[in-house]
Design an enzyme around this catalytic site. Structure first.
Site, short mmCIF file in Angstrom:
data_model
loop_
_atom_site.label_atom_id
_atom_site.label_comp_id
_atom_site.label_asym_id
_atom_site.label_seq_id
_atom_site.Cartn_x
_atom_site.Cartn_y
_atom_site.Cartn_z
CB ALA A 115 26.42 -39.34 -35.32
CG ASP A 143 27.59 -36.94 -39.80
OD1 ASP A 143 27.63 -37.99 -39.02
OD2 ASP A 143 27.89 -35.72 -39.33
CD1 TRP A 180 27.69 -31.39 -34.32
CD2 TRP A 180 29.34 -32.25 -35.48
NE1 TRP A 180 28.77 -31.81 -33.34
CE2 TRP A 180 29.77 -32.42 -34.13
CE3 TRP A 180 29.99 -32.81 -36.82
CZ2 TRP A 180 31.06 -33.03 -34.08
CZ3 TRP A 180 31.19 -33.42 -36.45
CH2 TRP A 180 31.58 -33.45 -35.07
CE LYS A 239 26.47 -38.49 -29.92
NZ LYS A 239 27.71 -37.86 -30.77
C1 LMR Z 1 26.95 -33.14 -30.12
O1 LMR Z 1 26.53 -32.49 -31.24
O2 LMR Z 1 26.72 -32.67 -28.87
C2 LMR Z 1 27.76 -34.40 -30.21
O3 LMR Z 1 28.17 -34.74 -31.92
C3 LMR Z 1 29.32 -34.47 -29.66
C4 LMR Z 1 30.21 -33.36 -30.25
O4 LMR Z 1 31.27 -33.90 -30.50
O5 LMR Z 1 29.87 -32.64 -30.81
#
Ligand code: LMR
Length: 396
Positions: free
Chosen positions: A210, A208, A127, A243
Site C-alpha cells: 500500500a 499487501d 494493520w 497513498k
Molecule cells: C492506516 O493504517 O492508517 C491506513 O491504512 C488507513 C486505514 O484505512 O486504516
C-alpha cells in the site's frame, strides 16, 4: 430485528479520526490515520493527478459500465509498476478493486474458496483490519513473530521458525514494504530466504503493498515482491494507489494473481470476478482512469515521480528531525530507531496509557498501540512533540 445485534467494535484508527475532529483545541496534532500531509498540514491533490483528471473530464464521452475487471489498461500499467521485469504475463492476471482494502478482501475470499478454512499467518503486529478481513472471508488468522520491541527491528529467526512449521496450502500475509504499523522492514536477503522457505513449505504468499514509493523508492520498495514473483509458483497481491497517488477517497486498488500456469491463472481471475460481482459488482473508474493516465503519459509520469520523491524525502527528513529532537529531549539514543524505519509509520513503544495521556494532556493523537504517522508530523513543533513524548514516558 436489529435489537439482536450487539454494538460494533469501533475500528482503532477510524475512531481516533472522529475523536481528533471533535477536539476543539487549536494546537492539536494528528499522528493517527495514514494520510500524507504537506508542511501546511494539508493532503493536497498531486499536480500530475489534477492534470490527468482535467484530461479525463474533457475527453470522457460516456460513463457506461466497464465490466468486472474495471479499467483493463489500469490493470496492465499497475501490474508493470509493481512487478517490472518480474512480470510474467502468461500466468499473471489482475482486476481493478475498490482500494487496497477492497483488493485484500476479494483476494481473501478467493483464497477461502480455493482452500476453505486455510490458516493465514499474519505478522505480530499488523494493520488492525487484516484480522477481521481474513476472518470474515472464512480463513483462520494466526500470528507469526515480527516486531522486536527491544531492538525495534524484526525477529527474523523467530518469524522463519514459525513459518517453517506451516503446512502446504497455508497462507502467509506479508507487507510488501513500509510495514504498517511498525516501520521495520525486511531486507533483500530476508526476502530471498522467505521466498526459498515458501517454495520448500508450499505456503502461499499474500502480499499487501500500500506504500510503494514511500520507503526507499518505487523499485526498491517492490524488490521483495519481485523476488517472490520470480521464485514462487503462485502468489496474490493486493495493491493500493491511495497513498502514492494521493487518491484516498477515489478508492483505487489492484487485485493480482499469479498462477502456476496460464490456465490456472484464468480460472482464478474468473472466480475473482465472480466474487467482485456478488460483492460490489464493478469498481469505480475515475481514480483508476486518473492513475492510468498519469502512468501512460511520459510528462505526467515524470511529474508524478518528482512529487512522489519529494513526499518520501519529506518523510525521511521528518524522521531524522524527530529522532534528533527526541535525542535532545531524552538525552538518550532510545528513539534513534525512528531514523532507520521506513514508510509512513513507526511504532514508538509508548504504552496505551502513555498514548492516552498524550491525547488528553498534550492534544497529540496517535493510535493506541503507539503508532505514529510520520507524514503527519508538524515540522515546526517537533520540539514540543518530543518533549511531550519524553515527559509522559518518564512520568509512567
Ligand atoms: C492506516 O493504517 O492508517 C491506513 O491504512 C488507513 C486505514 O484505512 O486504516
Amino acid at each position: 430485528m436489529f435489537e439482536q445485534l450487539s454494538p460494533a467494535r469501533p475500528d482503532a484508527i477510524l475512531a481516533l479520526l472522529g475523536l481528533f475532529r471533535a477536539d476543539p483545541r487549536e494546537d492539536k496534532i494528528d499522528l493517527g490515520v495514514g494520510v500524507y500531509r504537506n508542511p501546511e498540514r494539508q493532503t493536497p491533490v498531486m499536480t500530475a493527478v489534477k492534470a490527468a483528471e482535467r484530461r479525463i473530464l474533457d475527453a470522457q464521452t460516456s460513463k457506461s459500465y466497464l465490466g468486472l475487471a474495471g479499467d483493463e489498461e489500469f490493470n496492465t500499467v499497475l501490474s508493470s509498476l509493481l512487478l517490472a521485469d518480474a512480470l510474467d504475463t502468461t500466468r499473471t492476471r489482475a482486476i481493478q478493486a475498490p482500494g487496497g482494502s477492497g483488493a485484500i478482501r476479494i483476494l481473501a475470499e478467493l483464497l477461502s474458496e480455493a482452500r476453505p478454512g486455510a490458516t493465514v499467518y499474519i505478522s505480530d503486529p499488523s494493520w488492525p483490519n487484516h484480522w477481521p478481513m481474513v476472518t470474515a472471508s472464512g480463513l483462520r488468522p494466526k500470528t507469526y513473530p515480527y516486531f522486536d520491541t527491544a531492538t525495534r527491528g524484526i525477529r527474523f529467526d523467530a518469524m522463519m521458525e514459525t513459518l517453517a512449521e506451516a503446512s502446504a496450502g497455508d497462507i502467509v500475509l506479508l507487507h510488501g514494504c513500509c510495514h504498517n504499523p511498525t516501520g521495520a522492514n525486511l531486507d533483500s536477503g530476508q526476502w530471498a530466504a522467505i521466498a526459498d522457505l515458501i517454495v520448500e513449505t508450499g505456503l502461499l504468499p499474500f502480499i499487501d503493498i500500500a506504500y510503494q514509493g514511500f520507503g526507499d523508492g518505487l523499485d526498491s520498495d517492490a524488490a521483495g515482491l519481485r523476488t517472490l514473483a520470480r521464485t514462487v509458483p503462485e502468489l496474490v497481491v493486493g495493491a493500493s494507489c491511495s497513498k502514492n497517488f494521493g487518491v484516498y477517497c477515489d478508492r483505487v486498488g489492484l487485485a493480482l494473481v499469479i498462477g502456476k500456469n496460464s490456465g490456472v491463472a484464468d480460472t482464478a481471475v474468473g472466480q475473482l470476478k465472480s466474487i467482485a460481482r456478488r460483492s460490489y459488482s464493478m469498481p469505480p473508474n475515475h481514480g483508476a482512469a486518473t492513475v492510468r493516465t498519469v502512468l501512460g503519459d511520459s510528462a505526467l509520469r515524470r511529474q508524478w515521480l518528482d512529487e512522489l520523491d519529494a513526499m518520501r524525502d519529506r518523510m525521511l527528513r521528518l524522521r531524522a528531525n524527530l529522532a534528533d529532537e527526541l535525542r535532545r529531549a531524552s538525552n538518550s539514543e532510545t528513539f534513534d530507531f525512528i531514523k532507520s524505519h521506513r514508510g509512513m509509520f513507526s511504532l514508538t513503544g509508548l504504552t496505551r496509557s502513555e498514548v492516552d495521556r498524550l491525547r488528553e494532556d498534550h492534544a497529540i493523537y496517535m493510535v493506541g498501540d503507539g503508532r505514529i504517522n510520520v507524514a503527519g508530523l508538524p515540522d515546526d513543533r517537533l520540539d514540543y512533540l518530543a518533549e511531550s513524548i519524553v515527559r509522559v514516558s518518564q512520568d509512567s
